[in-house]
Structures are given as C-alpha cells and as structure tokens.
Scaffold this active site. Structure first.
Site, short mmCIF file in Angstrom:
data_model
loop_
_atom_site.label_atom_id
_atom_site.label_comp_id
_atom_site.label_asym_id
_atom_site.label_seq_id
_atom_site.Cartn_x
_atom_site.Cartn_y
_atom_site.Cartn_z
N ARG A 82 -9.90 2.50 37.76
CA ARG A 82 -10.34 3.07 36.48
C ARG A 82 -10.61 4.57 36.64
NH1 ARG A 82 -15.15 0.07 33.54
NH2 ARG A 82 -16.40 1.18 35.08
N LYS A 184 -13.89 7.07 31.59
CA LYS A 184 -15.33 7.23 31.81
C LYS A 184 -15.67 8.70 32.05
CE LYS A 184 -18.85 4.37 34.03
NZ LYS A 184 -19.66 4.03 32.88
N GLU A 220 -18.29 -1.21 20.88
CA GLU A 220 -19.08 -1.55 22.07
C GLU A 220 -20.49 -0.98 21.95
OE1 GLU A 220 -18.00 0.13 25.85
OE2 GLU A 220 -17.05 1.87 24.91
C1 LIG Z 1 -19.43 2.76 27.58
C2 LIG Z 1 -19.43 1.66 28.57
N1 LIG Z 1 -18.89 0.50 28.20
C3 LIG Z 1 -18.85 -0.55 29.06
C4 LIG Z 1 -19.38 -0.46 30.33
C5 LIG Z 1 -19.32 -1.62 31.25
O1 LIG Z 1 -18.30 -1.44 32.19
P1 LIG Z 1 -18.39 -2.14 33.62
O2 LIG Z 1 -18.47 -3.59 33.37
O3 LIG Z 1 -17.11 -1.77 34.28
O4 LIG Z 1 -19.59 -1.60 34.28
C6 LIG Z 1 -19.96 0.73 30.74
C7 LIG Z 1 -20.50 0.87 32.10
O5 LIG Z 1 -19.82 1.32 32.96
C8 LIG Z 1 -19.98 1.81 29.84
O6 LIG Z 1 -20.54 2.97 30.20
#
Ligand SMILES: Cc1ncc(COP(=O)(O)O)c(C=O)c1O
Length: 340
Positions: A82, A184, A220
């Site tokens: 990612r 991210k 989300e």
């Molecule tokens: C905006 C956002 N959505 C979802 C997630 C959850 O992703 P993950 O399960 O890969 O930690 C995160 C955390 O990383 C996030 O910052």
C-alpha cells in the site's frame, strides 16, 4: 515515560518515545542501507516538499506479543504494497517491500522491551513514513527522501474498546472521488481534523464520511473503514474509490467467508437505508474492530444492535481476527511474520 511506569491495560492511543527508530535516506536515485538511531528528531530543509506540498505518506501496523513469548507482525507485506501505491501516486521513490519489512522487524527487535505482553490488551504500533526533503521551492517532487519507522505501545484507538461508540455524519469531505482517498497521505488526515473536532464537540466518537460525489452512501470513518452485518447475515463493506483500502477490512472479509461461513460483499451502503443492517462496526489496525452503537444523520439517530452491547456477529469477527493476530488461531498462509 519509562517502560517500568507503564500500565499496559491503561494505555490509550498516544505518542510514547521508545528506544530506537529506523531511518533511511534516498538520494541520487537510491536508498541507503538505513540504520537504527536513538534521536526522535529529524532535521530537514525549510524547503522540504513534505512541509509545503504534502509530499509525504505513512502506514500503520502492529506487532503482537504471543502466548509463548513470541512477537509477530500481521500482514506487513500488505502495508508495504500500500505504501508503494501511495508513493507512486505522489511521485515518491518506492520503498522495496523487503526493505519495508526488514525495517519493521529491526524496529520491533530493537524495542522488544516495549512490546506489550500477551493478554495485556495492548500492542506495539508501528508507524512507517516517507517524506520529501531537501532544498526546493517550486511545486515538484523533492530531490531527496527519508523513510523512517518508529513504534510505541498502544491500547484502544476509540475509548470504548469493545463497547459500542456512536458516530455522526459530516457535510465535509476528506478526499475527492478520484483524489487521494485511496492512498495514505497526510493531506487526507489534515482534511479530517475539523470534522473530527466537530463530531467530538457534539459528543460523538468520530464522524462518518459520505461518498464525496453524491453524499448518499457511507464511505468510511476518519481512521477506519466501515462494515455492517445485513439482516440476512452478510458481511458488507462499502465499495468506493475514495476510501483507504483497509488491510483489516480485506482480512475480515476472508475471516467472514472462511472462518465464519458468511457471504462477504463490497457494495454501496446508503446512509438513509441503515435499517438493512443489524450490526455495524469500524475496522482498522488502530481501531481493530470497534462496534458502532448508532449513527446520527440529518438529525435522526439510527441504532444498530445496541448502544451498550457488542452484537454477536461483530464479537465473533473480533474474536477470530484478534485470535489470529495474537497467534491463538491458525492464520491463513502468509499473514503472520514472526519477529521472535
Ligand atoms: C482513513 C483510514 N481508513 C481505514 C484505515 C484502516 O486501514 P488498516 O486496516 O489497513 O489499518 C485507516 C488506518 O490505517 C485509515 O487511516
């Protein structure tokens, strides 16, 4: 804080300086070997692109202390991939997957004393990042980069832990339909600070973002994906180009299918049709699974299973995923990386 002062069960999600961190520099087209350092300060040019143009990204993953005294990482290769997708989108050099995993391993080993013991309810959170640095002023990719990884023991991200929390919705967007929501980068999080603040002021744990194009579907939560359990027992999670593809979410889809025998689908979840769901939750590395009691939208408050008790399916999903992460339940092949 010294390690000896820590009460693991009382930890929240806060910064804590641990012993060692990893730093590697990119210059003239290549990464150096990287090293562990004690200093938690980074000195960079005032012209660094990470300061002005948001050319930076980060990741979040955890190390878990297992029953037999071991330590393991959960799917660090997915975080590495990612981060590569993120770097590609904002014109930063890719950190090779092996380098990313090796840096995480080194940081966990160097801070082993900070890994919360099995059964404490806490885990070691790792924060890898890449920042554009070096002298620059125009809007262009940086001439140099830093890749770092640091860590700290953490408890639950949302105060409730496995007790349900309530969310509200917001008119603001954290990302555009074809923008940077699915990677991210820090800008998404800067854009979420105000709506998060307003949600907390109103007494909610956080806000739910709606899809930026139509504002009719759940996208989300600020730092976690959304999932629901339909009345006919399907695991459902939004399909959207503006949400971060959560590693917890893809893992939960497999857990729902292969461990709990449920159907798991990615589909639209309309904010005005929440009664198709009997349970709902937020999922992410930091949030793990946080049950959602209810969601406020347009002055109406919709309660799912209960505002005070976790629903049975959410509980089973949590127990199975957490059991896998802690090494109590056999993981699908390739999910666990043993550090010790
Ligand atoms: C905006 C956002 N959505 C979802 C997630 C959850 O992703 P993950 O399960 O890969 O930690 C995160 C955390 O990383 C996030 O910052």
């Amino acid at each position: 804080m010294q390690k000896k002062d820590i009460k693991w069960s009382e930890l929240g999600f806060s910064y804590l300086k641990t012993d060692k961190r990893y730093i590697s520099h990119w210059k003239d087209g290549k990464w150096d070997d990287g090293q562990l350092v004690e200093d938690n300060k980074i000195s960079i040019s005032e012209g660094s692109t990470c300061l002005h143009y948001g050319q930076e990204c980060f990741e979040g993953l955890k190390a878990y202390g297992t029953k037999d005294g071991g330590v393991q990482l959960f799917r660090p290769d997915e975080n590495a991939k990612r981060m590569q997708r993120t770097c590609e989108r904002i014109m930063m050099p890719l950190v090779p997957i092996e380098k990313f995993i090796d840096a995480c391993m080194q940081v966990v080993k160097a801070n082993e004393a900070w890994v919360p013991p099995y059964g404490s309810g806490a885990t070691l959170y790792l924060r890898p990042f890449v920042i554009g640095v070096g002298d620059n002023i125009g809007v262009r990719p940086a001439p140099e980069y830093i890749f770092g990884v640091f860590c700290m023991p953490v408890g639950p991200y949302f105060k409730g832990g496995m007790n349900p929390v309530n969310f509200t919705t917001t008119d603001e967007d954290r990302a555009a339909p074809n923008g940077t929501g699915k990677i991210k980068v820090g800008g998404n999080y800067a854009a979420s600070l105000h709506s998060h603040h307003e949600a907390v002021q109103k007494g909610y744990a956080d806000c739910i973002y709606l899809d930026p194009a139509t504002h009719t579907k759940i996208d989300e939560v600020g730092a976690a994906n959304f999932f629901g359990i339909t009345k006919d027992d399907k695991f459902i999670t939004p399909k959207s180009s503006s949400i971060l593809p959560s590693i917890t979410r893809i893992s939960l889809m497999k857990v729902a299918k292969d461990y709990l025998g449920m159907e798991a689908i990615e589909a639209d979840v309309y904010i005005d049709k929440l009664d198709v769901l009997k349970e709902a939750g937020a999922c992410g590395t930091a949030a793990v699974i946080t049950p959602i009691g209810g969601i406020e939208y347009n002055g109406n408050f919709h309660v799912f299973h209960s505002e005070s008790e976790v629903g049975p399916v959410t509980k089973k999903l949590y127990d199975t995923l957490y059991g896998i992460q802690m090494g109590d339940i056999d993981a699908p092949e390739g999910w666990i990386y043993k550090v010790k």
